[in-house]
Scaffold this active site. Structure first.
Site, PDB file in Angstrom:
ATOM      1  N   LEU A   1      -9.228  -1.286   8.388  1.00 30.86           N
ATOM      2  CA  LEU A   1     -10.555  -0.739   8.695  1.00 30.86           C
ATOM      3  C   LEU A   1     -11.255  -0.046   7.517  1.00 30.86           C
ATOM      4  CD1 LEU A   1     -12.698   0.043  10.985  1.00 30.86           C
ATOM      5  CD2 LEU A   1     -11.513   2.207  11.045  1.00 30.86           C
TER       6      LEU A   1
ATOM      7  N   PHE B   1       0.827  -1.216   0.000  1.00 27.90           N
ATOM      8  CA  PHE B   1       0.000   0.000   0.000  1.00 27.90           C
ATOM      9  C   PHE B   1       0.863   1.269   0.000  1.00 27.90           C
ATOM     10  CE2 PHE B   1      -2.344   2.704   3.363  1.00 27.90           C
ATOM     11  CZ  PHE B   1      -2.951   3.520   2.410  1.00 27.90           C
ATOM     12  N   ILE B   2       1.556   1.533   1.100  1.00 27.76           N
ATOM     13  CA  ILE B   2       2.284   2.796   1.210  1.00 27.76           C
ATOM     14  C   ILE B   2       3.501   2.791   0.282  1.00 27.76           C
ATOM     15  CG2 ILE B   2       3.370   4.438   2.789  1.00 27.76           C
ATOM     16  CD1 ILE B   2       1.866   2.958   5.091  1.00 27.76           C
TER      17      ILE B   2
ATOM     18  N   THR C   1       2.069  -6.389   8.335  1.00 26.83           N
ATOM     19  CA  THR C   1       1.547  -5.126   8.877  1.00 26.83           C
ATOM     20  C   THR C   1       0.197  -5.197   9.597  1.00 26.83           C
ATOM     21  OG1 THR C   1       0.467  -4.607   6.765  1.00 26.83           O
ATOM     22  CG2 THR C   1       2.716  -3.782   7.076  1.00 26.83           C
TER      23      THR C   1
ATOM     24  N   ASP D   1       3.475   4.541  14.777  1.00 27.65           N
ATOM     25  CA  ASP D   1       3.213   5.079  16.123  1.00 27.65           C
ATOM     26  C   ASP D   1       2.820   3.974  17.102  1.00 27.65           C
ATOM     27  OD1 ASP D   1       0.664   4.493  15.166  1.00 27.65           O
ATOM     28  OD2 ASP D   1      -0.202   6.454  15.636  1.00 27.65           O
ATOM     29  N   GLU D   2       2.464   2.792  16.564  1.00 24.75           N
ATOM     30  CA  GLU D   2       2.004   1.712  17.447  1.00 24.75           C
ATOM     31  C   GLU D   2       3.110   1.217  18.375  1.00 24.75           C
ATOM     32  OE1 GLU D   2      -0.589  -1.202  15.664  1.00 24.75           O
ATOM     33  OE2 GLU D   2      -1.217   0.210  14.123  1.00 24.75           O
TER      34      GLU D   2
ATOM     35  N   ASN E   1     -13.428   5.033  16.180  1.00 24.42           N
ATOM     36  CA  ASN E   1     -13.767   4.179  15.035  1.00 24.42           C
ATOM     37  C   ASN E   1     -15.213   4.367  14.588  1.00 24.42           C
ATOM     38  OD1 ASN E   1     -11.176   3.184  15.011  1.00 24.42           O
ATOM     39  ND2 ASN E   1     -11.667   1.386  16.258  1.00 24.42           N
TER      40      ASN E   1
ATOM     41  N   ALA F   1       5.239  -5.031  18.546  1.00 25.03           N
ATOM     42  CA  ALA F   1       6.477  -5.443  19.222  1.00 25.03           C
ATOM     43  C   ALA F   1       7.561  -5.758  18.199  1.00 25.03           C
ATOM     44  CB  ALA F   1       6.212  -6.656  20.114  1.00 25.03           C
TER      45      ALA F   1
ATOM     46  N   LYS G   1       8.423  -9.221  -1.898  1.00 23.94           N
ATOM     47  CA  LYS G   1       8.201 -10.674  -1.916  1.00 23.94           C
ATOM     48  C   LYS G   1       6.854 -11.026  -2.538  1.00 23.94           C
ATOM     49  CE  LYS G   1       8.183 -14.447   1.489  1.00 23.94           C
ATOM     50  NZ  LYS G   1       8.260 -14.740   2.936  1.00 23.94           N
TER      51      LYS G   1
ATOM     52  N   GLY H   1      -6.288  -7.454  23.261  1.00 27.99           N
ATOM     53  CA  GLY H   1      -5.187  -6.485  23.448  1.00 27.99           C
ATOM     54  C   GLY H   1      -5.377  -5.194  22.660  1.00 27.99           C
TER      55      GLY H   1
HETATM   56  P1  NAD Z   1       1.351  -3.587   3.292  1.00 33.68           P
HETATM   57  O1  NAD Z   1       1.017  -4.779   4.122  1.00 33.68           O
HETATM   58  O2  NAD Z   1       0.310  -3.004   2.401  1.00 33.68           O
HETATM   59  O3  NAD Z   1       2.603  -3.927   2.342  1.00 33.68           O
HETATM   60  C1  NAD Z   1       3.741  -4.606   2.790  1.00 33.68           C
HETATM   61  C2  NAD Z   1       4.561  -4.973   1.563  1.00 33.68           C
HETATM   62  O4  NAD Z   1       5.753  -5.640   2.004  1.00 33.68           O
HETATM   63  C3  NAD Z   1       3.848  -5.944   0.605  1.00 33.68           C
HETATM   64  O5  NAD Z   1       4.006  -5.520  -0.731  1.00 33.68           O
HETATM   65  C4  NAD Z   1       4.548  -7.273   0.856  1.00 33.68           C
HETATM   66  O6  NAD Z   1       4.535  -8.122  -0.278  1.00 33.68           O
HETATM   67  C5  NAD Z   1       5.948  -6.800   1.225  1.00 33.68           C
HETATM   68  N1  NAD Z   1       6.677  -7.794   2.042  1.00 33.68           N
HETATM   69  C6  NAD Z   1       6.229  -8.423   3.143  1.00 33.68           C
HETATM   70  N2  NAD Z   1       7.168  -9.264   3.616  1.00 33.68           N
HETATM   71  C7  NAD Z   1       8.239  -9.143   2.783  1.00 33.68           C
HETATM   72  C8  NAD Z   1       9.530  -9.748   2.744  1.00 33.68           C
HETATM   73  N3  NAD Z   1       9.903 -10.656   3.656  1.00 33.68           N
HETATM   74  N4  NAD Z   1      10.397  -9.372   1.761  1.00 33.68           N
HETATM   75  C9  NAD Z   1      10.013  -8.447   0.829  1.00 33.68           C
HETATM   76  N5  NAD Z   1       8.808  -7.877   0.804  1.00 33.68           N
HETATM   77  C10 NAD Z   1       7.930  -8.209   1.779  1.00 33.68           C
HETATM   78  O7  NAD Z   1       1.934  -2.515   4.293  1.00 33.68           O
HETATM   79  P2  NAD Z   1       1.737  -0.929   4.373  1.00 33.68           P
HETATM   80  O8  NAD Z   1       0.476  -0.634   5.076  1.00 33.68           O
HETATM   81  O9  NAD Z   1       2.006  -0.353   3.044  1.00 33.68           O
HETATM   82  O10 NAD Z   1       2.937  -0.555   5.379  1.00 33.68           O
HETATM   83  C11 NAD Z   1       4.256  -0.319   4.886  1.00 33.68           C
HETATM   84  C12 NAD Z   1       5.167   0.044   6.037  1.00 33.68           C
HETATM   85  O11 NAD Z   1       4.669   1.205   6.702  1.00 33.68           O
HETATM   86  C13 NAD Z   1       5.282  -1.045   7.102  1.00 33.68           C
HETATM   87  O12 NAD Z   1       6.618  -1.108   7.539  1.00 33.68           O
HETATM   88  C14 NAD Z   1       4.373  -0.564   8.220  1.00 33.68           C
HETATM   89  O13 NAD Z   1       4.801  -1.035   9.473  1.00 33.68           O
HETATM   90  C15 NAD Z   1       4.522   0.944   8.085  1.00 33.68           C
HETATM   91  N6  NAD Z   1       3.347   1.723   8.565  1.00 33.68           N
HETATM   92  C16 NAD Z   1       2.088   1.434   8.107  1.00 33.68           C
HETATM   93  C17 NAD Z   1       1.012   2.200   8.547  1.00 33.68           C
HETATM   94  C18 NAD Z   1      -0.397   1.939   8.050  1.00 33.68           C
HETATM   95  O14 NAD Z   1      -1.344   2.565   8.548  1.00 33.68           O
HETATM   96  N7  NAD Z   1      -0.608   1.068   7.051  1.00 33.68           N
HETATM   97  C19 NAD Z   1       1.222   3.234   9.466  1.00 33.68           C
HETATM   98  C20 NAD Z   1       2.521   3.504   9.901  1.00 33.68           C
HETATM   99  C21 NAD Z   1       3.578   2.731   9.429  1.00 33.68           C
HETATM  100  P1  TYD Z   2      -6.676  -1.400  11.534  1.00 33.50           P
HETATM  101  O1  TYD Z   2      -7.062  -0.802  10.221  1.00 33.50           O
HETATM  102  O2  TYD Z   2      -6.510  -2.887  11.621  1.00 33.50           O
HETATM  103  O3  TYD Z   2      -5.349  -0.635  12.009  1.00 33.50           O
HETATM  104  P2  TYD Z   2      -4.584  -0.671  13.454  1.00 33.50           P
HETATM  105  O4  TYD Z   2      -5.107  -1.794  14.262  1.00 33.50           O
HETATM  106  O5  TYD Z   2      -3.171  -0.896  13.038  1.00 33.50           O
HETATM  107  O6  TYD Z   2      -4.842   0.670  14.063  1.00 33.50           O
HETATM  108  O7  TYD Z   2      -7.750  -0.978  12.619  1.00 33.50           O
HETATM  109  C1  TYD Z   2      -8.032   0.387  12.884  1.00 33.50           C
HETATM  110  C2  TYD Z   2      -9.025   0.438  14.022  1.00 33.50           C
HETATM  111  O8  TYD Z   2     -10.268  -0.138  13.575  1.00 33.50           O
HETATM  112  C3  TYD Z   2      -8.612  -0.390  15.233  1.00 33.50           C
HETATM  113  O9  TYD Z   2      -9.050   0.293  16.428  1.00 33.50           O
HETATM  114  C4  TYD Z   2      -9.369  -1.686  15.071  1.00 33.50           C
HETATM  115  C5  TYD Z   2     -10.640  -1.246  14.383  1.00 33.50           C
HETATM  116  N1  TYD Z   2     -11.244  -2.253  13.464  1.00 33.50           N
HETATM  117  C6  TYD Z   2     -12.606  -2.595  13.589  1.00 33.50           C
HETATM  118  O10 TYD Z   2     -13.327  -2.073  14.472  1.00 33.50           O
HETATM  119  N2  TYD Z   2     -13.123  -3.527  12.740  1.00 33.50           N
HETATM  120  C7  TYD Z   2     -12.373  -4.126  11.772  1.00 33.50           C
HETATM  121  O11 TYD Z   2     -12.883  -4.994  11.039  1.00 33.50           O
HETATM  122  C8  TYD Z   2     -10.987  -3.738  11.637  1.00 33.50           C
HETATM  123  C9  TYD Z   2     -10.112  -4.353  10.587  1.00 33.50           C
HETATM  124  C10 TYD Z   2     -10.478  -2.795  12.514  1.00 33.50           C
END
Ligand code: NAD
Ligand code: TYD
Length: 334
Positions: free
Chosen positions: A189, A15-16, A85, A126-127, A248, A151, A38, A274
């Site tokens: 979500l 995604f990001i 993630t 931030d988690e 939420n 963690a 991957k 948790g």
């Molecule tokens: P995502 O799950 O959409 O994408 C993760 C990507 O990593 C995928 O394309 C997957 O194929 C690849 N990947 C997974 N394991 C791999 C491996 N062993 N080798 C190579 N590629 C691998 O994740 P995202 O939501 O885009 O998050 C990206 C980063 O940003 C993560 O490090 C996450 O912790 C961080 N982040 C995400 C959020 C959020 O809200 N989504 C917020 C803050 C930080």
């Molecule tokens: P999520 O998108 O899984 O992100 P994170 O847990 O990393 O913050 O969840 C965002 C918030 O939404 C979280 O408080 C859990 C809640 N949630 C629901 O209430 N229902 C759902 O089906 C999902 C996936 C999340």
């Protein structure tokens, strides 16, 4: 600062990472951009559609030391997104999280310490600070993660920072709040709820729905990462906030409103074990570098809903795959 000539983006099909890859192609003209991914259940080549010859795509694992060593030859920047993630998945499959998030990051760091002059941004969350009832975490606060996901991210942050102290790496860490936007896997979500509603289903709100998150549009996060890549200091951590804290239920109501649907589509389900109550961070440090989010929650959500409505061909196969079988087991009441 000299322009980067060769940038490696890990997790660039996610995604990001995919939004960042598009930004990198635009904002680092002349740089060779390589994506290492991957393609796990979360990775999707379609996220990089249209980039064609502008990037080199390598399907591979960040835990593969030989491949990583090869890719690091001649590199001058790494932006590390690759990770497992999803908190819910980390409750059932924590070993995958430790392997990729901790050992995978370690593999990259080992290659980085053999690459003099390399700039490295480790993208985190931030988690890692854990939940906080009032106020906001600053970068120097202790880490107190609650889930195997957070963690494992906290472990990788500490490992990354230790390589600055021990090996002098030019590495910064970013810790961002909850992202949303196009191309996000429908396990999270906002895309889960939007796509469920498109399918005529209800939306599963965990527990009371009062848990709070701060939301940032994905393109804003990517701009912050790019800024840290260019201007961040070695060994520095930068919180990145959206400044749009909501519970939420408020997010759910906003989605229902944007889609013209009523509250009868809400279904309260068993809480996540948790479940962190609230995330909140202070972003003064990244703002001092010049960052400011541009997208309001209302406009970002409208763009996101419109994207999912127009791109059912992207998300329907994703929801029909691994996603379905995993969630049937994990949360039967869905
Ligand atoms: P995502 O799950 O959409 O994408 C993760 C990507 O990593 C995928 O394309 C997957 O194929 C690849 N990947 C997974 N394991 C791999 C491996 N062993 N080798 C190579 N590629 C691998 O994740 P995202 O939501 O885009 O998050 C990206 C980063 O940003 C993560 O490090 C996450 O912790 C961080 N982040 C995400 C959020 C959020 O809200 N989504 C917020 C803050 C930080
Ligand atoms: P999520 O998108 O899984 O992100 P994170 O847990 O990393 O913050 O969840 C965002 C918030 O939404 C979280 O408080 C859990 C809640 N949630 C629901 O209430 N229902 C759902 O089906 C999902 C996936 C999340």
């Amino acid at each position: 600062m000299k322009p980067f000539r060769s940038i490696l983006i890990t997790g660039g099909a996610g995604f990001i990472g995919s939004h960042f890859t598009r930004l990198a192609v635009r904002s680092h003209p002349g740089a060779r951009v390589t994506v290492l991914d991957k393609l796990t259940y979360a990775g999707n080549r379609a996220n990089l559609a249209g980039l064609g010859g502008a990037i080199r795509f390598v399907r591979g694992d960040i835990c593969d030391a030989a491949l990583v060593a090869r890719l690091f030859k001649g590199l001058d920047a790494v932006v590390h997104f690759a990770a497992e993630t999803h908190v819910d998945r980390s409750l059932g499959r924590s070993a995958d999280f430790l392997r990729t998030n901790v050992l995978g990051t370690h593999t990259l760091l080992e290659a980085a310490r053999r690459a003099p002059g390399l700039r490295f941004v480790h993208v985190s969350t931030d988690e890692v600070y854990g939940s906080r009832a009032r106020g906001a975490f600053r970068e120097g606060d202790p880490l107190n993660p609650s889930s195997p996901y957070s963690a494992s991210k906290a472990s990788s942050d500490l490992l990354a920072l230790s390589y600055v102290t021990t090996w002098g790496l030019n590495l910064s860490v970013t810790r961002c709040t909850n992202n949303y936007g196009p191309n996000q896997h429908p396990e999270k979500l906002i895309p889960l709820f939007v796509t469920n509603l498109e399918e005529g289903k209800q939306v599963p709100v965990y527990g009371s729905g009062r848990n709070r998150r701060d939301w940032i549009f994905v393109e804003d996060h990517c701009r912050a990462v790019d800024l840290v890549l260019r201007r961040g200091g070695a060994g520095e951590v930068y919180n990145v906030a959206g400044g749009q804290e909501k519970d939420n239920l408020a997010v759910t109501r906003a989605i229902l409103k944007a889609m013209g649907l009523g509250r009868d589509r809400i279904r309260f389900v068993e809480d996540r074990p948790g479940h962190d109550w609230r995330y909140a961070i202070s972003d003064a440090k990244v703002r001092a570098l010049g960052f400011k989010p541009r997208e309001s929650f209302a406009s970002g959500l409208a763009r996101t809903v419109a994207w999912y409505r127009a791109n059912a061909a992207w998300w329907r196969p994703v929801k029909a795959g691994d996603f379905q079988s995993y969630y049937r087991k994990q949360y039967r009441q869905r």
